[in-house]
Write a protein that holds these residues in place. Structure first.
Motif, PDB file in Angstrom:
ATOM      1  N   LEU A   1      39.391 -25.154 -54.472  1.00  0.00           N
ATOM      2  CA  LEU A   1      39.933 -25.531 -53.174  1.00  0.00           C
ATOM      3  C   LEU A   1      40.792 -24.416 -52.619  1.00  0.00           C
ATOM      4  O   LEU A   1      41.483 -23.722 -53.364  1.00  0.00           O
ATOM      5  N   GLY A   2      40.767 -24.287 -51.314  1.00  0.00           N
ATOM      6  CA  GLY A   2      41.611 -23.301 -50.657  1.00  0.00           C
ATOM      7  C   GLY A   2      42.472 -23.964 -49.611  1.00  0.00           C
ATOM      8  O   GLY A   2      42.044 -24.913 -48.952  1.00  0.00           O
ATOM      9  N   GLN A   3      43.686 -23.486 -49.460  1.00  0.00           N
ATOM     10  CA  GLN A   3      44.574 -23.985 -48.420  1.00  0.00           C
ATOM     11  C   GLN A   3      44.735 -22.895 -47.369  1.00  0.00           C
ATOM     12  O   GLN A   3      45.102 -21.760 -47.693  1.00  0.00           O
ATOM     13  N   ILE A   4      44.460 -23.248 -46.118  1.00  0.00           N
ATOM     14  CA  ILE A   4      44.584 -22.271 -45.034  1.00  0.00           C
ATOM     15  C   ILE A   4      46.058 -21.943 -44.829  1.00  0.00           C
ATOM     16  O   ILE A   4      46.897 -22.830 -44.699  1.00  0.00           O
ATOM     17  N   GLN A   5      46.360 -20.638 -44.818  1.00  0.00           N
ATOM     18  CA  GLN A   5      47.724 -20.165 -44.623  1.00  0.00           C
ATOM     19  C   GLN A   5      47.969 -19.792 -43.165  1.00  0.00           C
ATOM     20  O   GLN A   5      49.032 -20.054 -42.630  1.00  0.00           O
ATOM     21  N   SER A   6      46.979 -19.132 -42.540  1.00  0.00           N
ATOM     22  CA  SER A   6      47.123 -18.735 -41.137  1.00  0.00           C
ATOM     23  C   SER A   6      45.754 -18.444 -40.541  1.00  0.00           C
ATOM     24  O   SER A   6      44.795 -18.172 -41.264  1.00  0.00           O
ATOM     25  N   VAL A   7      45.701 -18.510 -39.208  1.00  0.00           N
ATOM     26  CA  VAL A   7      44.491 -18.157 -38.462  1.00  0.00           C
ATOM     27  C   VAL A   7      44.937 -17.273 -37.310  1.00  0.00           C
ATOM     28  O   VAL A   7      45.696 -17.713 -36.443  1.00  0.00           O
TER      29      VAL A   7
END
Length: 51
Positions: free
Chosen positions: A13-19
């Motif tokens: 699983l990955g957690q989005i940090q920024s876009v």
């Protein structure tokens, strides 16, 4: 938001940090923090029904 990489399931699983400008920084369980180019990879959103 939790996501998975469509061709790298072993990253976990990955957690989005920024876009920023189509660049998505994701912190994956087993691969660490990686920069994903949104126009090249369509990350799979993981439903967060447990919370």
């Amino acid at each position: 938001m939790l996501v998975r990489h469509p061709t790298q399931p072993d990253w976990g699983l990955g957690q989005i940090q920024s876009v920023i400008d189509g660049r998505v920084t994701v912190n994956f369980e087993h691969a660490g923090k990686l920069l994903i180019i949104a126009s090249q990879v369509e990350l799979e959103v993981v439903a967060d029904d447990a919370h």
